[in-house]
Design an enzyme around this catalytic site. Structure first.
Site, mmCIF file in Angstrom:
data_model
loop_
_atom_site.group_PDB
_atom_site.id
_atom_site.type_symbol
_atom_site.label_atom_id
_atom_site.label_comp_id
_atom_site.label_asym_id
_atom_site.label_seq_id
_atom_site.Cartn_x
_atom_site.Cartn_y
_atom_site.Cartn_z
ATOM 1 N N HIS A 179 84.323 -77.743 35.407
ATOM 2 C CA HIS A 179 84.076 -76.378 35.872
ATOM 3 C C HIS A 179 83.095 -75.628 34.976
ATOM 4 O O HIS A 179 83.369 -75.427 33.791
ATOM 5 C CB HIS A 179 85.424 -75.654 35.890
ATOM 6 C CG HIS A 179 85.370 -74.231 36.322
ATOM 7 N ND1 HIS A 179 85.767 -73.192 35.516
ATOM 8 C CD2 HIS A 179 84.972 -73.674 37.495
ATOM 9 C CE1 HIS A 179 85.637 -72.061 36.162
ATOM 10 N NE2 HIS A 179 85.152 -72.321 37.365
ATOM 11 N N HIS A 234 77.449 -67.427 35.665
ATOM 12 C CA HIS A 234 78.617 -67.085 36.496
ATOM 13 C C HIS A 234 78.689 -65.615 36.879
ATOM 14 O O HIS A 234 78.858 -65.268 38.045
ATOM 15 C CB HIS A 234 79.913 -67.485 35.780
ATOM 16 C CG HIS A 234 81.129 -67.111 36.563
ATOM 17 N ND1 HIS A 234 81.752 -65.886 36.445
ATOM 18 C CD2 HIS A 234 81.821 -67.776 37.523
ATOM 19 C CE1 HIS A 234 82.778 -65.825 37.275
ATOM 20 N NE2 HIS A 234 82.842 -66.960 37.942
#
Ligand code: G3P
Ligand code: CA
Length: 292
Positions: free
Chosen positions: A43, A85
């Site tokens: 991730h 992100h």
């Protein structure tokens, strides 16, 4: 030589007697077979070990033998695709401001590593193209279109970059595109019909209906929910709808164990070692992973 083969036979018989009962009464919840089947997704890269969405985090994911690295794609003020992100650079760099208000040149001045550790001081925010060129063929890439509603045309730009590199072909099982914005995924699927796509789901989808699952399955191959809403029934219903399920985000060994027991297809994790073998971590004992 004859003695050697006799000894080998004895060892084989002894090993067989040893492994037999151990398989019936496993020491831990994960068998080697389960482990080999489970898809391991690093991730934002192996973000438990290196600053998220940077080259060292992706490299670490590859070293740890993850099947995929997951990346978050956004767009700069001057229309370049970058991997970060948050909507702003505030948390993961030494700068401030929204990604959409900064040019690529401005973003490239920022330090995206020091917030995590001084060891990574000076790491840069990578572009989408840099990540594709560095990691294509080395690992799968799970591409998240992050906040695409902020970036009109991002689906086309992602498609262009993949097509330019011939990464949009049938049989390419190592590129998947996903988003929380399901309209964006529907659009991307039309641009890249040969690539698998996925929908990301938050807590609010705990009561997803079979009709909704069927609607997703019209354009999505993956139904990737927050791990808190995963139940055995949900896994079965997602499979019945013809999709795979990779929950996010496992951050502890216990969460990974739980997901194994729920029989999901893949685990999106900051710690690939919770899912996979890698040098120096776990040993396979009696055909059972010894992860504790
Ligand atoms: O891949 C799933 C996961 O990345 C979704 O959440 O917030 O980490 O992008 P987030
Ligand atoms: Ca993500």
């Amino acid at each position: 030589m004859k003695d050697f083969f006799s000894a080998l036979l004895m060892v084989s018989i002894a090993f067989g007697m040893f492994t037999g009962p151990a398989l019936a009464a496993q020491d831990g919840p994960i068998t080697k077979q389960q482990q080999q089947k489970m898809i391991n997704v690093a991730h934002r890269g192996a973000s438990g070990h290196a600053p998220e969405n940077t080259m060292p985090a992706f490299q670490k994911g590859v070293e740890m033998k993850a099947d995929y690295i997951e990346i978050d794609v956004q767009m700069t003020k001057d229309g370049k695709l970058v991997i970060i992100h948050d909507a702003t650079v505030n948390r993961t760099t030494n700068g401030t401001g929204a990604v959409k208000d900064l040019t690529l040149e401005e973003l490239k001045q920022l330090d995206a590593g020091s917030w995590f550790s001084e060891k990574y001081a000076g790491e840069k925010i990578p572009t989408f193209e840099e990540v594709l060129d560095a990691f294509r063929g080395k690992t799968g890439i799970l591409i998240e279109l992050k906040l695409p509603e902020r970036y009109p045309g991002i689906e086309e730009k992602v498609a262009e970059a993949l097509i330019e590199r011939n990464m949009h072909k049938p049989g390419n099982k190592k590129i998947v595109i996903q988003s929380f914005n399901h309209e964006s995924i529907d659009k991307s699927k039309k641009l890249l019909p040969l690539l698998p796509h996925g929908v990301l789901l938050g807590d609010e989808w705990a009561d997803v209906t079979d009709e909704q699952l069927a609607e997703f399955a019209a354009y999505a191959d993956y139904f990737n929910p927050t791990l808190s809403i995963v139940t055995p029934e949900l896994v079965d219903r997602v499979h019945a709808a013809g999709m795979k399920i990779y929950p996010y985000t496992s951050r502890s060994q216990e969460q990974a164990y739980e997901l194994f027991s729920l029989d999901v297809d893949g685990i999106i994790t900051d710690y690939p070692e919770h899912v996979y073998d890698h040098p120096g971590k776990k040993t396979i004992v009696n055909n059972t992973l010894d992860l504790l």
